[in-house]
Design a protein around this motif. Sequence first.
Motif, mmCIF file in Angstrom:
data_model
loop_
_atom_site.group_PDB
_atom_site.id
_atom_site.type_symbol
_atom_site.label_atom_id
_atom_site.label_comp_id
_atom_site.label_asym_id
_atom_site.label_seq_id
_atom_site.Cartn_x
_atom_site.Cartn_y
_atom_site.Cartn_z
ATOM 1 N N MET A 1 0.771 -1.237 -0.103
ATOM 2 C CA MET A 1 -0.057 0.073 0.000
ATOM 3 C C MET A 1 1.027 1.074 -0.062
ATOM 4 S SD MET A 1 -3.271 1.077 2.746
ATOM 5 C CE MET A 1 -2.193 0.974 3.940
ATOM 6 N N GLY A 2 1.980 1.262 0.669
ATOM 7 C CA GLY A 2 2.789 2.334 0.692
ATOM 8 C C GLY A 2 2.441 3.580 1.631
ATOM 9 N N THR A 3 3.595 4.496 1.896
ATOM 10 C CA THR A 3 3.146 5.499 2.877
ATOM 11 C C THR A 3 2.234 6.658 2.296
ATOM 12 O OG1 THR A 3 5.120 6.673 2.224
ATOM 13 C CG2 THR A 3 5.688 5.071 3.892
ATOM 14 N N GLN A 4 1.962 7.517 3.165
ATOM 15 C CA GLN A 4 0.911 8.563 2.553
ATOM 16 C C GLN A 4 1.776 9.278 1.525
ATOM 17 O OE1 GLN A 4 -2.112 9.556 3.534
ATOM 18 N NE2 GLN A 4 -2.318 8.244 5.161
ATOM 19 N N ILE A 5 3.053 9.508 1.611
ATOM 20 C CA ILE A 5 3.965 10.125 0.685
ATOM 21 C C ILE A 5 3.900 9.447 -0.500
ATOM 22 C CG2 ILE A 5 6.091 10.949 -0.154
ATOM 23 C CD1 ILE A 5 6.681 11.965 2.567
ATOM 24 N N GLN A 6 4.133 8.028 -0.344
ATOM 25 C CA GLN A 6 4.115 7.052 -1.688
ATOM 26 C C GLN A 6 2.854 7.176 -2.493
ATOM 27 O OE1 GLN A 6 5.564 3.851 0.458
ATOM 28 N NE2 GLN A 6 7.527 4.078 -0.342
ATOM 29 N N ALA A 217 10.740 3.194 9.598
ATOM 30 C CA ALA A 217 9.731 4.469 9.659
ATOM 31 C C ALA A 217 8.624 3.896 8.690
ATOM 32 C CB ALA A 217 10.320 5.695 9.856
ATOM 33 N N ARG A 218 9.356 3.654 7.464
ATOM 34 C CA ARG A 218 8.531 3.828 6.000
ATOM 35 C C ARG A 218 7.632 2.273 6.261
ATOM 36 N NH1 ARG A 218 12.563 4.012 2.929
ATOM 37 N NH2 ARG A 218 12.834 2.051 2.679
ATOM 38 N N GLU A 219 8.024 1.202 6.840
ATOM 39 C CA GLU A 219 7.306 0.065 6.728
ATOM 40 C C GLU A 219 5.959 0.432 7.763
ATOM 41 O OE1 GLU A 219 7.773 -4.281 9.178
ATOM 42 O OE2 GLU A 219 9.481 -2.974 9.075
ATOM 43 N N TYR A 220 5.848 1.233 8.704
ATOM 44 C CA TYR A 220 4.956 1.634 9.555
ATOM 45 C C TYR A 220 4.244 2.922 9.191
ATOM 46 C CZ TYR A 220 6.710 -2.208 12.385
ATOM 47 O OH TYR A 220 7.094 -3.547 12.680
ATOM 48 N N ASP A 221 4.845 3.455 8.396
ATOM 49 C CA ASP A 221 4.442 5.066 8.087
ATOM 50 C C ASP A 221 4.152 5.904 9.306
ATOM 51 O OD1 ASP A 221 3.751 7.082 6.557
ATOM 52 O OD2 ASP A 221 1.752 6.493 5.864
ATOM 53 N N VAL A 222 5.219 5.619 10.091
ATOM 54 C CA VAL A 222 5.639 6.802 11.223
ATOM 55 C C VAL A 222 6.351 8.012 10.905
ATOM 56 C CG1 VAL A 222 6.832 6.991 13.393
ATOM 57 C CG2 VAL A 222 5.656 4.709 12.806
ATOM 58 N N VAL A 223 5.702 9.220 11.294
ATOM 59 C CA VAL A 223 6.315 10.346 10.913
ATOM 60 C C VAL A 223 7.633 10.757 12.008
ATOM 61 C CG1 VAL A 223 5.937 12.871 11.138
ATOM 62 C CG2 VAL A 223 4.053 11.397 10.378
ATOM 63 N N LEU A 224 8.797 10.913 11.203
ATOM 64 C CA LEU A 224 9.763 11.270 12.003
ATOM 65 C C LEU A 224 9.746 12.655 12.436
ATOM 66 C CD1 LEU A 224 12.694 9.309 10.242
ATOM 67 C CD2 LEU A 224 11.403 8.568 12.104
ATOM 68 N N ARG A 252 19.139 18.605 6.102
ATOM 69 C CA ARG A 252 19.831 17.707 5.133
ATOM 70 C C ARG A 252 18.808 16.167 5.139
ATOM 71 N NH1 ARG A 252 24.619 20.297 6.327
ATOM 72 N NH2 ARG A 252 25.579 18.575 7.405
ATOM 73 N N LEU A 253 18.837 15.877 6.393
ATOM 74 C CA LEU A 253 18.313 14.728 6.767
ATOM 75 C C LEU A 253 16.703 14.578 6.567
ATOM 76 C CD1 LEU A 253 19.916 13.667 10.126
ATOM 77 C CD2 LEU A 253 20.545 12.785 7.721
ATOM 78 N N ALA A 254 16.054 15.682 6.534
ATOM 79 C CA ALA A 254 14.573 15.696 6.382
ATOM 80 C C ALA A 254 14.508 15.584 4.869
ATOM 81 C CB ALA A 254 14.075 17.062 6.760
ATOM 82 N N LYS A 255 15.302 16.246 3.998
ATOM 83 C CA LYS A 255 15.080 16.097 2.541
ATOM 84 C C LYS A 255 15.439 14.579 2.204
ATOM 85 C CE LYS A 255 16.370 20.877 1.579
ATOM 86 N NZ LYS A 255 17.538 21.726 1.221
ATOM 87 N N LYS A 256 16.437 14.005 2.647
ATOM 88 C CA LYS A 256 16.497 12.580 2.604
ATOM 89 C C LYS A 256 15.317 11.695 2.927
ATOM 90 C CE LYS A 256 20.198 9.182 2.983
ATOM 91 N NZ LYS A 256 21.445 8.551 3.703
ATOM 92 N N SER A 257 14.823 12.007 3.912
ATOM 93 C CA SER A 257 13.636 11.269 4.477
ATOM 94 C C SER A 257 12.329 11.337 3.241
ATOM 95 C CB SER A 257 13.057 12.048 5.718
ATOM 96 O OG SER A 257 13.704 11.865 6.805
ATOM 97 N N LEU A 258 12.128 12.480 2.746
ATOM 98 C CA LEU A 258 11.262 12.740 1.616
ATOM 99 C C LEU A 258 11.799 11.962 0.470
ATOM 100 C CD1 LEU A 258 10.269 16.445 1.976
ATOM 101 C CD2 LEU A 258 9.384 14.386 2.869
ATOM 102 N N GLU A 259 12.948 11.875 -0.152
ATOM 103 C CA GLU A 259 13.570 11.182 -1.038
ATOM 104 C C GLU A 259 12.969 9.760 -0.909
ATOM 105 O OE1 GLU A 259 17.460 11.812 -1.340
ATOM 106 O OE2 GLU A 259 17.442 13.950 -2.064
ATOM 107 N N GLN A 260 13.059 9.186 0.475
ATOM 108 C CA GLN A 260 12.878 7.694 0.731
ATOM 109 C C GLN A 260 11.545 7.340 1.093
ATOM 110 O OE1 GLN A 260 15.257 5.340 0.266
ATOM 111 N NE2 GLN A 260 16.329 7.002 -0.372
ATOM 112 N N GLY A 261 10.538 8.632 0.774
ATOM 113 C CA GLY A 261 9.046 8.116 0.904
ATOM 114 C C GLY A 261 8.857 8.006 2.649
ATOM 115 N N VAL A 262 9.489 8.870 3.160
ATOM 116 C CA VAL A 262 9.218 8.834 4.880
ATOM 117 C C VAL A 262 8.574 10.337 5.309
ATOM 118 C CG1 VAL A 262 9.915 8.539 7.063
ATOM 119 C CG2 VAL A 262 10.841 6.941 5.312
#
Length: 437
Positions: A1-6, A217-224, A252-262
């Motif tokens: 199903m994927g995260t909200q972002i995905q 985090a992506r597995e459970y769609d938890v917001v970091l 920088r880490l936040a942008k990486k999170s978005l790239e990874q669908g978190v």
Amino acid sequence: MGTQIQQAREGSITEEMKIISKVEGVEPEKIRDRVAKGKVVIFKNINRDNISRYTAIGEGLTTKVNVNIGASTDHYILEEEMKKVEIANTFGADTIMDLTDGGNIDLMRREVLKKAIMPVGTVPIYQVYYEMVAKRKYVIDFTEDDFFNVIERHFKDGVDFVTVHTGITLELAKRIGKVKRLAGVVSRGGTILAAWEIYNEKENPLYSNFDYLLEIAREYDVVLSLGDALRPGGTGDAHDELQVGELMINARLAKKSLEQGVQVMIEGPGHMPLDQIDMDVKLEKELTGGIPYYVLGILPTDIAAGYDHIAGAIGGAVASASGADMLCYLTPAEHLSLPNPDQVKEGLIAFKIAAHIGDMVKLGNKIREEDNKMSIARGSLDWKSMFSYTFDKDRAKEIYRQYKGFEAGSCTMCGDLCVYLVLPRALRAKERNVKKT
């Protein structure tokens, strides 16, 4: 199903997005597009099925208020914390964080998750620390596996967001003793990680294993929620190299999170003079490209002990008006004690007011219409409507009736000299005289 972002990036409008659309009065397509860009986050762990107050924060949405609860090593009473959750449910908290750092932490978290009707967050490092103490070890003895096992335990239980102090790197931790600060490091999580890093001469495991953190985090769609371990604990420490250095790393880490669908948000900034708050919010937005900002306080003075909920609400209103997305409340017990249920209520209502004041600026007429309704009700002495528009109807009614036994006519401040009585009487008398002549 994927995260909200995905799902958003695939063009889907999830059920949660539809609910948020109705709550916020924003088109579902706009919610979807902002989630896809990371400018809006929706709090909903895939394992939570009892949320009835759905919450999202970010661009174009109302400012939300988080309530902290949780027992401590000095005071652990499960029933008392459940009373605080009940208050949060009743008086409109948008999220709740369980900060329990002693006793049966797993039980407390699971009971909070059962009782809370809104998203729930935690700070897993507190449990890592306490479990070391329970094993007669010190904080420097935990392993990276210990840490991530606790984090995943929280995720599996259904926690919707977690504070993770990703930005306090070994390099920054070593700078702590070299940067002159009035109040030092006031973040519990930040202090624990700094001690571990410096003693073991190892990098922050949240930073060095950030890819793994994103994976679970992506597995459970938890917001970091990228924590502000080096936030200023005194107004004189605001915007020093530690605070700003950590913010840049977290950006920088936040942008990486978005790239990874978190889904991700950033925390800040603690204590800060009033004239620096607007700049601070804009700095976070500029560095991150609009990732939601979750502000703690903000406290624009250090000398309001006993009334920090008022001081923090002042700072919070300015932050909200400047574009902050969620306020973490303070209570009258801040800096003094674990808050009791009544103090939780006081803090929550103070910050709900602050968020609304900020939204009147940030969102304009859509929010101001609520105030206009109150003005109209006041002008017609419509007490039933006036009470319904307040943040605490029972308290307003109680104060109104402290010298008066019924709800009609003027209040006892002006009595028969009420402005809404004097002028209408004069106009009616004038009209009668005109008719007679």
